[in-house]
Scaffold this active site. Structure first.
Site, PDB file in Angstrom:
ATOM      1  N   ASP A   1      50.097   8.358  25.082  1.00  0.00           N
ATOM      2  CA  ASP A   1      50.860   8.680  26.015  1.00  0.00           C
ATOM      3  C   ASP A   1      50.399   9.871  26.286  1.00  0.00           C
ATOM      4  O   ASP A   1      50.453  10.531  27.531  1.00  0.00           O
ATOM      5  CB  ASP A   1      52.703   8.461  25.885  1.00  0.00           C
ATOM      6  CG  ASP A   1      52.220   8.892  24.463  1.00  0.00           C
ATOM      7  OD1 ASP A   1      51.886   9.537  23.639  1.00  0.00           O
ATOM      8  OD2 ASP A   1      53.884   9.312  23.632  1.00  0.00           O
ATOM      9  N   HIS A   2      50.049  10.821  25.495  1.00  0.00           N
ATOM     10  CA  HIS A   2      50.027  12.027  25.904  1.00  0.00           C
ATOM     11  C   HIS A   2      48.610  12.820  24.194  1.00  0.00           C
ATOM     12  O   HIS A   2      49.252  11.857  23.178  1.00  0.00           O
ATOM     13  CB  HIS A   2      50.722  13.459  25.687  1.00  0.00           C
ATOM     14  CG  HIS A   2      52.210  13.207  25.143  1.00  0.00           C
ATOM     15  ND1 HIS A   2      51.672  13.501  23.975  1.00  0.00           N
ATOM     16  CD2 HIS A   2      52.933  12.377  24.689  1.00  0.00           C
ATOM     17  CE1 HIS A   2      53.032  13.674  22.705  1.00  0.00           C
ATOM     18  NE2 HIS A   2      53.525  12.707  23.547  1.00  0.00           N
TER      19      HIS A   2
ATOM     20  N   THR B   1      56.553  12.163  26.729  1.00  0.00           N
ATOM     21  CA  THR B   1      56.006  11.260  26.595  1.00  0.00           C
ATOM     22  C   THR B   1      55.964  11.220  27.909  1.00  0.00           C
ATOM     23  O   THR B   1      55.298   9.993  28.759  1.00  0.00           O
ATOM     24  CB  THR B   1      56.608  10.703  25.985  1.00  0.00           C
ATOM     25  OG1 THR B   1      56.330  10.650  24.493  1.00  0.00           O
ATOM     26  CG2 THR B   1      57.030   9.130  25.558  1.00  0.00           C
TER      27      THR B   1
END
Length: 619
Positions: free
Chosen positions: A490-491, A323
């Site tokens: 975010d990922h 994050t």
């Protein structure tokens, strides 16, 4: 003197099995990943791993060697007590590092490094990822391992320390010093030009086996030693050659990477140049869980439906796997680093351009919402340094609303966000960034629609349900007409379970723009990165984005189409010719599909990484 030499030899060689035992334990702990491994593979992990075990044994023998040298001139019985204390401390440290490492590997996909200390700045939040049962299992492993190390050393080594005086002190000292010189060889990693490094134990095409051979104590020490001199790292090419390779990645040779002078007017997605902007960073949302971008069709029905109403980017890739790095990639247009996180260094992160800074210069009011601890991973200083004037976090919610281990669940924070937007006077345009948290490990949510599919997909489904409810209510407000909502992860996440930590599927994420400010539904299939949001959005708002060195306007006719991501000390590069993934530690290519063109893709990826670290070092 013979007893002293025997003591040092015994100590060095007894450390080896005490450290080597970590390998089979690690393999057994992660038996699902090791399911296809043979007994021969287990033995190879242990034997190849001995290289770094010898290095650590050398480090651990160094202080007793110094004590042995001093005892030649100052004999006494107190050395055994000192040794017991030293062995006790080392036993605790080694066992603690291994117990944490073996647990985190399942989440991170790499052995322990300096990232640990970044997250331990807020221990409460770091522990929130760990289920209670696993915590006690690791605690038990720690106690057993630490006790075992201490018992063996106390019983087998401490009694060997000689208490007798040495007649020839000078010659005895020279012998011990010579022993120290010999001990330096395993510490250094041999007598060749290369020094000890994690990659020296790699031996297999199976990355899990390579990771299993790594000594986690060495991995941690090595990563700590590489945290500062960033510009000196990843120097793959001479400067002129680096520039030449980077030119091939530039959208315009006149302006350099990312700062294109468009040859024609780019596509316009919005019907206003000053919309209110809501950026929703979706925690761990993998494209594999979102049907609209090719993932599972049943997990996110709301995002799938909303994707037909806005601008859908189907070929978007996250730049990293955590994050703190994903946030910077999205909000600052800055590539994620494979060995560190710029968020860890406020003096550097505050020099980055940001979407918030660019918009506040245009009269926007910027605020941030997160239901967790805003001090985790330096987030508070980072957000203030990035131009946000108001931050709302778990401290602003009553204790009864913080039902998740991480803080307030997404249903609570989405409700707060709606009420906050509803109460605004709309005199000035605003930017709100909202980081969700319910789809973070351990994925415990007050929702059970997809329990049978597993914790992760059910947690994503929960956040998706919150998104659907929030958007339907937001559409009823007058503010909707002039609002742009941007959903982006975010990922990603290793879902389904066969996804590895370095392959592109791990980094494929959704991005969706919806709202009254969007002209019409559009599907954009270009290869793109999280970092490209900044230049693309600011270009739509007719705001200069030259400061965003690593961000590209996706809608530019001159857009160089590729995606780049980093994992733990490695990178992936994807373009129209295929996919190449490179491991910096093992200095080997993990994926080259197809093989033709892989060398050129790797050159481009290496040039990007070198440019990134040069920039990081100069900030």
């Amino acid at each position: 003197m013979k007893k002293r030499i025997l003591f040092l030899l015994a100590l060095f060689f007894i450390w080896l099995p005490l450290l080597a035992v970590q390998k089979p334990v690690f393999l057994l702990y992660h038996h699902a990943l090791a399911s296809g491994c043979s007994l021969s593979d287990y033995l190879k992990v242990i034997t190849h791993g001995l290289l770094l075990d010898c290095t650590m044994a050398g480090y651990l023998t160094a202080l007793p060697l110094l004590m042995t040298l001093v005892s030649i001139w100052l004999p006494g019985t107190f050395y055994k007590k000192l040794l017991k204390g030293y062995f006790g401390i080392m036993a605790v440290l080694i066992a603690a590092i291994f117990s944490v490492d073996v647990a985190l590997y399942g989440y991170w996909g790499f052995r322990l490094d300096a990232t640990l200390f970044f997250y331990l700045q807020s221990p409460k939040d770091a522990m929130a990822s760990v289920p209670l049962g696993q915590f006690f299992a690791q605690l038990g492993m720690f106690v057993v391992y630490a006790s075992g190390i201490y018992w063996v050393l106390k019983k087998c080594i401490v009694p060997l320390f000689p208490e007798t005086q040495v007649r020839k002190r000078l010659s005895g000292s020279l012998v011990i010093l010579l022993s120290g010189g010999i001990l330096f060889i395993p510490i250094r990693g041999g007598v060749t030009t290369s020094t000890a490094n994690v990659g020296m134990v790699y031996f297999s095409q199976n990355q899990f086996l390579n990771h299993s051979a790594i000594n986690p104590c060495f991995s941690l020490i090595a990563s700590l030693s590489k945290q500062q001199d960033f510009a000196a790292q990843f120097n793959f090419f001479p400067e002129e050659e680096r520039k030449e390779v980077m030119e091939t990645l530039s959208s315009s040779p006149r302006t350099g990477y990312g700062n294109e002078e468009d040859s024609m007017k780019p596509q316009t997605l919005l019907n206003t140049s000053r919309p209110n902007i809501l950026i929703i960073l979706m925690e761990s949302f993998s494209a594999n869980a979102v049907g609209a971008v090719g993932g599972d069709s049943v997990i996110t029905p709301n995002l799938n439906r909303l994707s037909r109403e806005g601008v859908l980017f189907t070929n978007m890739y996250a730049n990293s796997f955590r994050t703190d790095r994903g946030i910077v990639s999205v909000l600052n247009g800055y590539l994620a680093q494979p060995t560190t996180s710029i968020m860890k260094y406020p003096a550097k992160s505050q020099t980055l351009p940001s979407i918030a800074k660019s918009l506040t210069n245009e009269g926007y009011i910027a605020n941030m919402l997160y239901g967790g601890d805003i001090n985790f991973t330096n987030m508070q200083s980072y957000f203030f340094g990035s131009g946000y004037s108001r931050i709302t976090a778990d401290r602003d919610f009553p204790i009864t609303s913080r039902l998740s281990k991480w803080g307030a669940n997404d249903d609570i924070t989405f409700r707060y966000l709606y009420e906050d937007i509803k109460s605004r006077d709309n005199q000035a345009p605003w930017l709100t960034t909202f980081l969700t948290l319910s789809s973070h490990e351990p994925f415990e949510v007050p929702y059970h629609r997809l329990d049978e599919m597993g914790l992760y997909p059910n947690s994503v489904a929960f956040t998706d349900s919150c998104i659907g409810h929030f958007i339907e209510k937001l559409k009823e407000l007058p503010v909707w007409k002039n609002t742009l909502v941007i959903f982006v992860s975010d990922h990603g996440y290793p879902y389904p379970k066969d996804v590895t930590g370095y392959e592109p599927r791990r980094y494929h994420i959704p991005m969706l723009w919806i709202g009254g400010a969007v002209k019409k539904p559009v599907v954009i299939d270009k290869l793109a990165n999280q970092t490209d949001l900044a230049a693309t959005l600011l270009n739509q708002l007719e705001i200069d984005h030259d400061a965003f060195t690593f961000s590209r306007n996706i809608l530019s006719p001159d857009y160089p189409e590729y995606a780049f991501y980093t994992y733990s000390n490695g990178f992936g590069f994807i373009d129209s010719t295929g996919i190449s993934v490179y491991d910096n530690e093992g200095k080997k290519t993990l994926i080259e599909t197809p093989r033709e063109g892989s060398d050129l893709r790797l050159r481009k990826g290496k040039a990007l990484l070198q440019t990134l670290y040069d920039d990081l070092g100069n900030r």
